[in-house]
Design a protein around this motif. Structure first.
Motif, PDB file in Angstrom:
ATOM      1  N   LEU A  45       0.773  -1.121   0.071  1.00 59.16           N
ATOM      2  CA  LEU A  45       0.046  -0.201   0.105  1.00 59.16           C
ATOM      3  C   LEU A  45       0.886   1.308   0.003  1.00 59.16           C
ATOM      4  CD1 LEU A  45      -3.096   0.456   0.012  1.00 59.16           C
ATOM      5  CD2 LEU A  45      -2.927   0.802   2.434  1.00 59.16           C
ATOM      6  N   PHE A  46       1.859   1.217   0.756  1.00 59.22           N
ATOM      7  CA  PHE A  46       2.577   2.245   0.513  1.00 59.22           C
ATOM      8  C   PHE A  46       4.484   2.291   0.193  1.00 59.22           C
ATOM      9  CE2 PHE A  46       3.639   0.208   4.635  1.00 59.22           C
ATOM     10  CZ  PHE A  46       5.014   0.455   5.071  1.00 59.22           C
ATOM     11  N   HIS A  47       4.821   1.022   0.017  1.00 50.37           N
ATOM     12  CA  HIS A  47       6.292   1.053  -0.228  1.00 50.37           C
ATOM     13  C   HIS A  47       6.795   1.748  -1.387  1.00 50.37           C
ATOM     14  CE1 HIS A  47       5.864  -2.521  -2.469  1.00 50.37           C
ATOM     15  NE2 HIS A  47       6.566  -3.196  -2.108  1.00 50.37           N
ATOM     16  N   MET A  48       6.036   1.226  -2.689  1.00 50.47           N
ATOM     17  CA  MET A  48       6.336   1.956  -3.768  1.00 50.47           C
ATOM     18  C   MET A  48       6.082   3.295  -4.029  1.00 50.47           C
ATOM     19  SD  MET A  48       8.283   0.080  -5.317  1.00 50.47           S
ATOM     20  CE  MET A  48       8.522   1.033  -6.961  1.00 50.47           C
ATOM     21  N   VAL A 199      -6.886  -2.550   5.743  1.00 46.22           N
ATOM     22  CA  VAL A 199      -6.581  -3.647   4.798  1.00 46.22           C
ATOM     23  C   VAL A 199      -7.366  -4.803   5.086  1.00 46.22           C
ATOM     24  CG1 VAL A 199      -4.815  -5.275   3.778  1.00 46.22           C
ATOM     25  CG2 VAL A 199      -4.225  -2.889   4.086  1.00 46.22           C
ATOM     26  N   ALA A 200      -7.210  -5.170   6.469  1.00 47.68           N
ATOM     27  CA  ALA A 200      -7.852  -6.340   6.922  1.00 47.68           C
ATOM     28  C   ALA A 200      -9.333  -6.527   6.806  1.00 47.68           C
ATOM     29  CB  ALA A 200      -7.325  -6.463   8.570  1.00 47.68           C
ATOM     30  N   CYS A 201      -9.979  -5.337   6.945  1.00 46.25           N
ATOM     31  CA  CYS A 201     -11.483  -5.243   6.744  1.00 46.25           C
ATOM     32  C   CYS A 201     -11.968  -4.764   5.527  1.00 46.25           C
ATOM     33  CB  CYS A 201     -11.868  -4.307   7.821  1.00 46.25           C
ATOM     34  SG  CYS A 201     -11.867  -4.484   9.657  1.00 46.25           S
ATOM     35  N   ASN A 202     -11.220  -4.975   4.401  1.00 48.55           N
ATOM     36  CA  ASN A 202     -11.675  -4.343   3.070  1.00 48.55           C
ATOM     37  C   ASN A 202     -11.586  -5.715   2.222  1.00 48.55           C
ATOM     38  OD1 ASN A 202     -11.979  -3.400   0.707  1.00 48.55           O
ATOM     39  ND2 ASN A 202     -11.046  -1.343   1.253  1.00 48.55           N
ATOM     40  N   MET A 231      -9.100   6.843  -5.470  1.00 46.58           N
ATOM     41  CA  MET A 231      -8.675   8.042  -4.694  1.00 46.58           C
ATOM     42  C   MET A 231      -8.528   7.700  -3.241  1.00 46.58           C
ATOM     43  SD  MET A 231      -8.466  11.388  -4.812  1.00 46.58           S
ATOM     44  CE  MET A 231      -7.647  12.178  -3.509  1.00 46.58           C
ATOM     45  N   LEU A 232      -9.261   6.650  -2.796  1.00 48.87           N
ATOM     46  CA  LEU A 232      -9.176   6.031  -1.458  1.00 48.87           C
ATOM     47  C   LEU A 232      -7.832   5.554  -1.411  1.00 48.87           C
ATOM     48  CD1 LEU A 232     -10.554   5.406   1.218  1.00 48.87           C
ATOM     49  CD2 LEU A 232     -11.678   3.303   0.326  1.00 48.87           C
ATOM     50  N   PHE A 233      -7.442   4.894  -2.021  1.00 47.53           N
ATOM     51  CA  PHE A 233      -6.064   4.161  -2.152  1.00 47.53           C
ATOM     52  C   PHE A 233      -5.102   5.058  -2.389  1.00 47.53           C
ATOM     53  CE2 PHE A 233      -8.663   0.243  -2.480  1.00 47.53           C
ATOM     54  CZ  PHE A 233      -8.004  -0.716  -1.838  1.00 47.53           C
ATOM     55  N   LEU A 234      -5.115   6.141  -3.142  1.00 41.52           N
ATOM     56  CA  LEU A 234      -4.092   7.108  -3.201  1.00 41.52           C
ATOM     57  C   LEU A 234      -3.899   7.714  -1.854  1.00 41.52           C
ATOM     58  CD1 LEU A 234      -4.816   8.725  -6.743  1.00 41.52           C
ATOM     59  CD2 LEU A 234      -2.741   7.511  -6.009  1.00 41.52           C
ATOM     60  N   THR A 235      -4.964   7.952  -1.119  1.00 40.77           N
ATOM     61  CA  THR A 235      -4.971   8.774   0.035  1.00 40.77           C
ATOM     62  C   THR A 235      -4.376   7.823   1.098  1.00 40.77           C
ATOM     63  OG1 THR A 235      -6.897   9.937  -0.347  1.00 40.77           O
ATOM     64  CG2 THR A 235      -6.450   9.810   1.954  1.00 40.77           C
ATOM     65  N   ALA A 236      -4.676   6.471   1.224  1.00 42.36           N
ATOM     66  CA  ALA A 236      -4.158   5.641   2.094  1.00 42.36           C
ATOM     67  C   ALA A 236      -2.548   5.434   1.865  1.00 42.36           C
ATOM     68  CB  ALA A 236      -4.765   4.150   1.909  1.00 42.36           C
ATOM     69  N   GLY A 237      -2.301   5.548   0.611  1.00 41.50           N
ATOM     70  CA  GLY A 237      -0.703   5.759   0.220  1.00 41.50           C
ATOM     71  C   GLY A 237      -0.074   6.133   0.809  1.00 41.50           C
ATOM     72  N   LEU A 238      -0.395   7.860   0.620  1.00 42.41           N
ATOM     73  CA  LEU A 238       0.108   9.020   1.603  1.00 42.41           C
ATOM     74  C   LEU A 238      -0.059   8.850   2.954  1.00 42.41           C
ATOM     75  CD1 LEU A 238      -1.892  11.832  -0.858  1.00 42.41           C
ATOM     76  CD2 LEU A 238       0.573  11.224  -0.817  1.00 42.41           C
ATOM     77  N   ILE A 239      -1.015   8.110   3.442  1.00 42.64           N
ATOM     78  CA  ILE A 239      -0.987   8.010   5.280  1.00 42.64           C
ATOM     79  C   ILE A 239       0.121   7.310   5.458  1.00 42.64           C
ATOM     80  CG2 ILE A 239      -2.420   7.156   6.941  1.00 42.64           C
ATOM     81  CD1 ILE A 239      -4.826   8.097   5.627  1.00 42.64           C
TER      82      ILE A 239
END
Length: 327
Positions: A45-48, A199-202, A231-239
């Protein structure tokens, strides 16, 4: 006088590369246990995105010349595309040798995308940051509706992850300093915990959400909802990026020197990863202890490929193969 490297970013790149290597080794086992599955997607979700944002951050200032981009990114892409094509044929991942210039082999998409991001930067760097960032996000959301943008020239991934590169490019250096000095590192734990729960609940999560490599219709029953979900995943990546930056050590340590050679690791680790996959290692049942051992091996393997010896070996390859092409 040689400019002093920033230990903070060397540390960040090293830790991210360890996660990249571990994630690729771990992928064949991700479906063995629901927790393994969640861990895999949590990492991806965030490393790349973090790597891409850091690449954008170091692309500040005057855009690189086209010749420099060709030498640094495009020629290595073509070289390793050829090498990996032959290797995959040799180990049986391909039925016959096929050298495709425009469809990147496995992880080589990053080199091609990095080339195009820097080329796009030549066009957009004159415009105000808020417009460029807004446009990049809009393009990332819309591109998923067009099947023509797929693996060809890594177009889907390039445009999907472009916002991270642009945000990194326009990210003020003062913000990084504030992150370094932020006193409450425990916030990172809360952010990471929130992401893992997300992630676990999705149940919607699959590899194409985190890979960004296919249009919405390829993995969604209702593609019309692709943009808000992306957009939700882009935001999660920034978090995830923010949480990661909070825990990166700011001082120089004995391991910091390995962070400057992460591109070598990225280009070379696939030989072992794909070689093991050709042996059908996904049939192995991994215990928690073995997962921990795999992570420790990933650290050792990353360090080995980041060593000065490996760097010198890669420099010889560049001298004999890459640079003469343009001479």
């Amino acid at each position: 006088m040689r400019k002093q490297r920033d230990a903070y970013f060397d540390n960040a790149k090293l830790f991210l590369m360890i996660l990249v290597v571990f994630g690729h080794f771990f992928q064949p086992f991700m479906d063995k246990d629901p927790v393994y599955n969640d861990l895999y997607y949590f990492i991806f979700l965030f490393h790349m995105p973090a790597f891409i944002l850091i690449s954008g951050f170091f692309s500040k200032g005057k855009p690189k010349t086209f010749k420099k981009l060709v030498v640094k990114l495009l020629i290595p892409y073509l070289f390793f595309q050829l090498i990996y094509s032959g290797y995959y044929t040799m180990i049986g991942l391909q039925d016959k040798f096929s050298f495709d210039l425009v469809t990147p082999q496995w992880a080589l998409w990053f080199l091609l995308s990095l080339f195009f991001w820097n080329c796009l930067l030549k066009i957009v760097h004159r415009f105000p940051a808020k417009y460029v960032i807004g446009a990049s996000i809009l393009i990332a959301l819309v591109v998923g509706y067009f099947p023509i943008f797929g693996r060809y020239l890594a177009a889907q991934r390039t445009l999907t992850f472009f916002p991270y590169f642009i945000i990194g490019c326009y990210l003020p250096k003062e913000w990084i300093e504030k992150i370094k000095q932020f006193p409450r590192k425990s916030v990172a734990v809360l952010l990471f915990a929130g992401l893992f729960i997300f992630v676990a609940c999705n149940d919607l999560i699959n590899k194409y959400w985190v890979f960004g490599s296919k249009p919405y219709e390829a993995y969604l029953d209702l593609p019309v909802f692709g943009a808000p979900l992306r957009m939700l995943f882009l935001t999660a990546g920034l978090i995830g990026i923010a949480a990661f930056f909070l825990v990166v050590p700011t001082k120089r340590y004995f391991f910091s020197k390995w962070g400057k050679n992460t591109l070598n690791v990225y280009l070379l680790h696939g030989f072992l990863v794909q070689g093991l996959r050709a042996l059908d290692i996904d049939q192995v049942n991994m215990t928690v202890i073995e997962v921990v051992a795999l992570f420790l091996f990933s650290i050792i393997f990353t360090v080995a490929l980041s060593s000065e010896w490996c760097q010198n070996w890669m420099q010889r390859i560049k001298s004999f193969v890459f640079y003469p092409v343009l001479s």
